[in-house]
Write an enzyme that holds these catalytic residues in place. Structure first.
Site, PDB file in Angstrom:
ATOM      1  N   VAL A 194       0.853  -1.188   0.000  1.00 53.35           N
ATOM      2  CA  VAL A 194       0.000   0.000   0.000  1.00 53.35           C
ATOM      3  C   VAL A 194       0.891   1.241   0.000  1.00 53.35           C
ATOM      4  O   VAL A 194       1.838   1.336   0.793  1.00 53.35           O
ATOM      5  CB  VAL A 194      -0.949   0.015   1.216  1.00 53.35           C
ATOM      6  CG1 VAL A 194      -1.867   1.238   1.151  1.00 53.35           C
ATOM      7  CG2 VAL A 194      -1.791  -1.264   1.267  1.00 53.35           C
ATOM      8  N   LYS A 213      -3.502   0.385  -3.261  1.00 50.29           N
ATOM      9  CA  LYS A 213      -3.136  -0.991  -2.915  1.00 50.29           C
ATOM     10  C   LYS A 213      -2.694  -1.695  -4.188  1.00 50.29           C
ATOM     11  O   LYS A 213      -3.462  -1.785  -5.163  1.00 50.29           O
ATOM     12  CB  LYS A 213      -4.341  -1.704  -2.295  1.00 50.29           C
ATOM     13  CG  LYS A 213      -4.053  -3.092  -1.767  1.00 50.29           C
ATOM     14  CD  LYS A 213      -5.283  -3.624  -1.027  1.00 50.29           C
ATOM     15  CE  LYS A 213      -5.032  -4.978  -0.404  1.00 50.29           C
ATOM     16  NZ  LYS A 213      -6.217  -5.448   0.356  1.00 50.29           N
ATOM     17  N   ARG A 223     -15.475 -12.099   6.366  1.00 46.58           N
ATOM     18  CA  ARG A 223     -14.597 -13.240   6.639  1.00 46.58           C
ATOM     19  C   ARG A 223     -13.230 -12.878   7.237  1.00 46.58           C
ATOM     20  O   ARG A 223     -12.455 -13.770   7.546  1.00 46.58           O
ATOM     21  CB  ARG A 223     -14.350 -14.075   5.378  1.00 46.58           C
ATOM     22  CG  ARG A 223     -15.570 -14.836   4.865  1.00 46.58           C
ATOM     23  CD  ARG A 223     -15.134 -15.917   3.886  1.00 46.58           C
ATOM     24  NE  ARG A 223     -16.249 -16.733   3.444  1.00 46.58           N
ATOM     25  CZ  ARG A 223     -16.759 -16.688   2.228  1.00 46.58           C
ATOM     26  NH1 ARG A 223     -16.260 -15.857   1.336  1.00 46.58           N
ATOM     27  NH2 ARG A 223     -17.761 -17.469   1.894  1.00 46.58           N
ATOM     28  N   ASN A 234      -7.780  -4.435  10.088  1.00 46.37           N
ATOM     29  CA  ASN A 234      -8.626  -4.096   8.952  1.00 46.37           C
ATOM     30  C   ASN A 234      -9.632  -3.005   9.284  1.00 46.37           C
ATOM     31  O   ASN A 234     -10.613  -2.816   8.561  1.00 46.37           O
ATOM     32  CB  ASN A 234      -9.349  -5.344   8.438  1.00 46.37           C
ATOM     33  CG  ASN A 234      -8.431  -6.249   7.661  1.00 46.37           C
ATOM     34  OD1 ASN A 234      -7.370  -5.832   7.205  1.00 46.37           O
ATOM     35  ND2 ASN A 234      -8.814  -7.516   7.530  1.00 46.37           N
ATOM     36  N   ASP A 244     -10.361  -4.193   3.479  1.00 44.76           N
ATOM     37  CA  ASP A 244      -9.806  -5.511   3.186  1.00 44.76           C
ATOM     38  C   ASP A 244     -10.894  -6.581   3.071  1.00 44.76           C
ATOM     39  O   ASP A 244     -10.969  -7.514   3.866  1.00 44.76           O
ATOM     40  CB  ASP A 244      -8.772  -5.916   4.223  1.00 44.76           C
ATOM     41  CG  ASP A 244      -7.763  -6.914   3.639  1.00 44.76           C
ATOM     42  OD1 ASP A 244      -8.011  -7.397   2.525  1.00 44.76           O
ATOM     43  OD2 ASP A 244      -6.759  -7.199   4.293  1.00 44.76           O
TER      44      ASP A 244
END
Length: 485
Positions: free
Chosen positions: A26, A41, A134, A140, A153
């Protein structure tokens, strides 16, 4: 990572590297027109596979679909380069992320509750779009310069809980993942995201993941058996209320069916803790079934004791009655008492119309005063940004459940904010925590208590839900277990 690997992107100028992850780097760029900082990213070249490239594209599409949400990081554009690389241009959030911050700063309970409700809003919105994140974890969660969290993310996000949604080589973050995902029983669903969000909030309170042992073996292989078998430890903070400890433990239950079943249910539980602690209520921002924004009502200004957990739904906008027109010519008089009492015919009609509307409204209000019907229960109105009143639904608060052992019995009691006349309770009782969700429901009326006969030394576990005559129910309480005797 090095700046030399940063791609040349038309309209953007490289500023500096920001960080590196498993399959992407990043960088901070400055967009030239309009001038602003953006985060880019970039896929790493080494180890790049077709699955990772497809996963990267899916992440861009998923985040773009959810980009309007205030607590999801916005994606501006995505490009694939001629040499097989790819990059995402995203909104820039200055460091540190919450993983870094939690290692050095002690976040207050109020801040963690607020952050949890905001993130639950983002997660619930994703779920309603059919997207499972998930990989919810502190790293994140970015933080804007105004202190607002941004969930990012979505690289291994998928639609539903089926194994075919994700390639075999996609890993998970073990410290914040639920047992059913770690042991291959599920590929993740809304309840696994609830677990990961609760584990993230526990981490923010303590500064480490829930099953990490300071100074011990915290490898993935050491953590997995603890996550599967060890009860959720208390935070050890004296300022964390018992209700929050119980809620986080409930949300990290080993069995998915024993957790809050939606992120919205977890958010309401966090709001209940806010109200219990007399903290400002954080709104839940989600989309309703029609794609409209539905916001949990903010507290009445200066009156937290009157606030209730409400999720707003859209209803027809009421019609404002205009004020009667003023006379064309000013009334001339010595003073108010000498003013003429005659008015024009048009003004008279307008006044009569207003009076008739008021009388009809009063009649409808009076007819709705029958206290035996659900419609007679008072509900608050709040105004949307456009000024139109919107009716709010009175959901019962999540009850806090306690247990006391006695000779040959266990007595469960509970309390909750916003008690209303006619409330009754649905109680499940079993011999273990994992069996409670499948236990037969017992209806309890007239008292917030339930005594269960049991042999001395026998474990009894229970869970309770508040129900109303209107059909509304509260989030289920945390499961509470106690031995008789």
């Amino acid at each position: 990572m090095s700046a030399e690997h940063a791609p040349h992107i038309p309209g953007l100028e490289l500023v500096r590297p920001l960080g590196s992850g498993g399959y992407a780097d990043v960088y901070l760029y400055e967009q030239q027109s309009p001038r602003m900082n953006v985060a880019v990213k970039v896929l790493k070249r080494e180890g790049l596979t077709a699955a990772i490239r497809r996963q990267f594209v899916d992440e861009a599409n998923t985040m773009a679909q959810l980009a309007d949400h205030p607590y999801i990081v916005q994606v501006f554009r995505s490009e694939q380069t001629a040499d097989g690389g790819a990059y995402l241009v995203m909104k820039y959030y200055p460091p540190p992320n919450l993983a870094v911050r939690s290692r050095t700063d002690r976040m207050t309970v109020e801040e963690v509750l607020r952050t949890g409700i905001q993130l639950a809003s983002a997660v619930e919105t994703a779920h309603r779009a059919g997207i499972i994140h998930r990989d919810i974890k502190p790293a994140n969660v970015l933080v804007s310069q105004y202190g607002q969290p941004g969930l990012t993310d979505f690289g291994i996000a998928g639609r539903g809980g089926h194994a075919e949604d994700v390639d075999e080589d996609v890993g998970v973050s073990v410290p914040w993942s639920p047992p059913e995902v770690l042991y291959g029983q599920s590929n993740g669903d809304s309840r696994s995201d609830v677990y990961s969000l609760a584990a993230t909030l526990w981490h923010l309170l303590v500064g480490r993941s829930p099953f990490e042992q300071p100074g011990g073996d915290n490898s993935a292989y050491a953590l997995m058996p603890r996550i599967r078998a060890v009860p959720v430890p208390p935070t050890g903070r004296a300022d964390v209320p018992v209700s929050l400890e119980r809620l986080l433990s409930h949300a990290m239950a080993k069995k998915p069916d024993s957790r809050p079943q939606t992120a919205l249910e977890l958010a309401r539980g966090l709001q209940a803790v806010e109200q219990e602690q007399r903290l400002p209520r954080t709104p839940v921002v989600v989309l309703d079934e029609e794609g409209n924004t539905a916001v949990a009502a903010l507290p009445a200004a200066g009156r937290p004791e009157l606030d209730h957990d409400r999720t707003m739904v859209r209803t027809p906008t009421s019609v404002a009655v205009p004020e009667p027109p003023r006379p064309a010519r000013p009334v001339e008089a010595e003073d108010e008492e000498d003013a003429p009492t005659t008015i024009s015919g048009g003004v008279l009609l307008a006044v009569v119309g207003v009076l008739l509307v008021g009388l009809v409204g009063a009649l409808v209000w009076a007819l709705g005063r029958d206290e035996g019907t659900p419609e007679a229960q008072p509900t608050a109105s709040v105004r949307t940004q456009g000024g139109a009143p919107t009716r709010a639904i009175d959901y019962p608060e999540q009850p806090a459940l306690d247990a006391r052992s006695g000779s040959g019995s266990v007595t469960f009691t509970w309390n909750y904010v916003g008690v209303e006349e006619g409330d009754f309770f649905q109680v499940r009782v079993a011999d273990s925590e994992s069996e409670v969700v499948d236990a037969e429901v017992t209806t309890v009326k007239d008292a917030a208590r339930h005594t269960v006969a049991a042999a001395d030394g026998a474990l009894v576990c229970a869970q309770v839900t508040v129900s109303r005559k209107s059909g509304l129910t509260s989030p289920r309480s945390a499961i509470r277990c106690q031995s008789a005797g």
